[in-house]
Design a protein around this motif. Structure first.
Motif, short mmCIF file in Angstrom:
data_model
loop_
_atom_site.label_atom_id
_atom_site.label_comp_id
_atom_site.label_asym_id
_atom_site.label_seq_id
_atom_site.Cartn_x
_atom_site.Cartn_y
_atom_site.Cartn_z
N UNK A 1 0.85 -1.19 0.00
CA UNK A 1 0.00 0.00 0.00
C UNK A 1 0.89 1.24 0.00
N UNK A 2 1.96 1.19 0.82
CA UNK A 2 2.86 2.35 0.88
C UNK A 2 3.53 2.55 -0.47
N UNK B 1 2.13 8.00 -6.18
CA UNK B 1 1.31 9.20 -6.36
C UNK B 1 2.24 10.40 -6.46
N UNK B 2 2.14 11.14 -7.53
CA UNK B 2 3.07 12.24 -7.76
C UNK B 2 2.70 13.49 -6.96
N UNK B 3 1.43 13.61 -6.61
CA UNK B 3 1.01 14.80 -5.88
C UNK B 3 0.80 14.46 -4.42
N UNK B 4 1.22 15.34 -3.56
CA UNK B 4 1.03 15.15 -2.13
C UNK B 4 -0.32 15.70 -1.73
N UNK B 5 -0.80 15.26 -0.60
CA UNK B 5 -2.03 15.77 0.01
C UNK B 5 -3.26 15.55 -0.85
N UNK B 6 -3.28 14.49 -1.66
CA UNK B 6 -4.49 14.11 -2.38
C UNK B 6 -4.86 12.70 -1.98
N UNK B 7 -6.11 12.46 -1.83
CA UNK B 7 -6.60 11.15 -1.40
C UNK B 7 -6.46 10.16 -2.55
N UNK B 8 -5.96 8.95 -2.18
CA UNK B 8 -5.73 7.92 -3.18
C UNK B 8 -6.41 6.64 -2.77
N UNK B 9 -6.75 5.82 -3.74
CA UNK B 9 -7.30 4.50 -3.46
C UNK B 9 -6.25 3.48 -3.94
N UNK B 10 -5.95 2.57 -3.02
CA UNK B 10 -4.98 1.51 -3.36
C UNK B 10 -5.58 0.16 -3.02
N UNK C 1 -3.14 8.68 1.98
CA UNK C 1 -2.68 10.00 1.59
C UNK C 1 -1.19 10.09 1.94
N UNK C 2 -0.45 10.84 1.14
CA UNK C 2 0.96 11.08 1.40
C UNK C 2 1.14 12.56 1.61
N UNK C 3 1.82 12.93 2.71
CA UNK C 3 2.09 14.33 3.01
C UNK C 3 3.57 14.50 3.24
N UNK C 4 4.12 15.63 2.84
CA UNK C 4 5.53 15.92 3.05
C UNK C 4 5.66 16.90 4.19
N UNK D 1 10.72 14.73 5.20
CA UNK D 1 10.18 13.39 5.35
C UNK D 1 8.79 13.31 4.73
N UNK D 2 8.42 12.10 4.33
CA UNK D 2 7.08 11.84 3.85
C UNK D 2 6.34 11.04 4.92
N UNK D 3 5.08 11.41 5.13
CA UNK D 3 4.24 10.67 6.07
C UNK D 3 3.14 10.01 5.24
N UNK D 4 2.97 8.70 5.44
CA UNK D 4 1.97 7.93 4.72
C UNK D 4 0.89 7.52 5.72
N UNK D 5 -0.33 7.80 5.39
CA UNK D 5 -1.45 7.44 6.24
C UNK D 5 -2.43 6.67 5.37
#
Length: 173
Positions: free
Chosen positions: A1-2, A8-17, A27-30, A34-38
Motif C-alpha cells: 500500500x505504501x 502518487x506524484x502529488x502530495x495531500x491528495x486522497x488515493x485509493x490503493x 494520503x501522502x504528506x511531506x 520526510x514523507x508521512x503515509x497514512x
C-alpha cells in the motif's frame, strides 16, 4: 500500500490503493524532509458512516427544530405586538367616536336652546309691533311698546354679540 502511495506524484491528495483484494484509502504528506503515509482499509472508513450519518441527521434536525421554534417565537411576538397596537388603535378610535357623539349632542342641545333664546325676543318684538298697530292713536301704548321693543332688541343684540364672541374664541383655539 505504501509503495502505491509513493507512486502518487502529488502530495495531500486522497488515493485509493488495492492490495490482496482489500481496498485502502491513503494520503501522502511531506513534512520538512520526510514523507508521512497514512492509510486505512475502506471497511473501517465506512464502518462508522451509518452512525455518523445518524448523528449528523439528528444534529441537523435539532438545528432545524431550534430555528423553527425561534421563528415561531418571533412571529408570535410580532403578532402579539400587532394585536396590541390594533387594540390601542381601536380604543382610541372608540374614544374619538364617543367624543364626536358627545360634541354632536352638546351642539344639538346648544342650538335647541339658542333657537329658543333667539325666537323669544323676536316674537316679543313682533308682538309689541302688533299691539302698536292695534292702538295707533294711543300714544301711551305706543311709548310702552317702543320701550319694550328697545329693551328686547338690546337683549337680542347682546345675545348675538355673545354668540359671535364665543365663535371667535372657539376658532382661535
Amino acid at each position: 500500500v505504501v509503495r502505491k502511495l509513493r507512486q502518487n506524484e502529488t502530495s495531500d491528495t486522497l488515493m485509493i490503493a488495492e492490495d490482496e483484494g482489500t481496498t485502502y484509502y491513503g494520503i501522502r504528506s511531506k513534512v520538512k524532509n520526510m514523507y508521512i503515509y497514512t492509510y486505512m482499509p475502506a471497511s473501517e472508513v465506512f464502518s462508522r458512516r451509518s452512525t455518523m450519518m445518524s448523528y449528523t441527521m439528528m444534529l441537523y434536525l435539532l438545528a432545524v427544530a431550534i430555528l423553527v421554534v425561534l421563528r415561531s417565537t418571533m412571529l408570535y411576538g410580532k403578532r402579539m405586538e400587532e394585536q396590541r397596537r390594533e387594540e390601542i388603535y381601536a380604543a382610541e378610535k372608540e374614544k374619538l367616536a364617543q367624543q364626536a357623539i358627545r360634541a354632536n349632542e352638546v351642539k344639538t342641545d346648544f342650538l335647541r336652546r339658542m333657537s329658543h333664546d333667539l325666537r323669544t325676543p323676536i316674537n316679543g318684538i313682533r308682538g309689541m309691533l302688533k299691539i302698536g298697530d292695534y292702538y295707533p292713536d294711543d300714544m301711551e301704548k305706543q311709548i310702552e311698546c317702543r320701550q319694550k321693543i328697545w329693551a328686547t332688541s338690546n337683549y337680542l343684540l347682546d345675545l348675538v354679540n355673545d354668540l359671535l364672541e364665543m365663535n371667535q374664541l372657539s376658532t382661535e383655539e
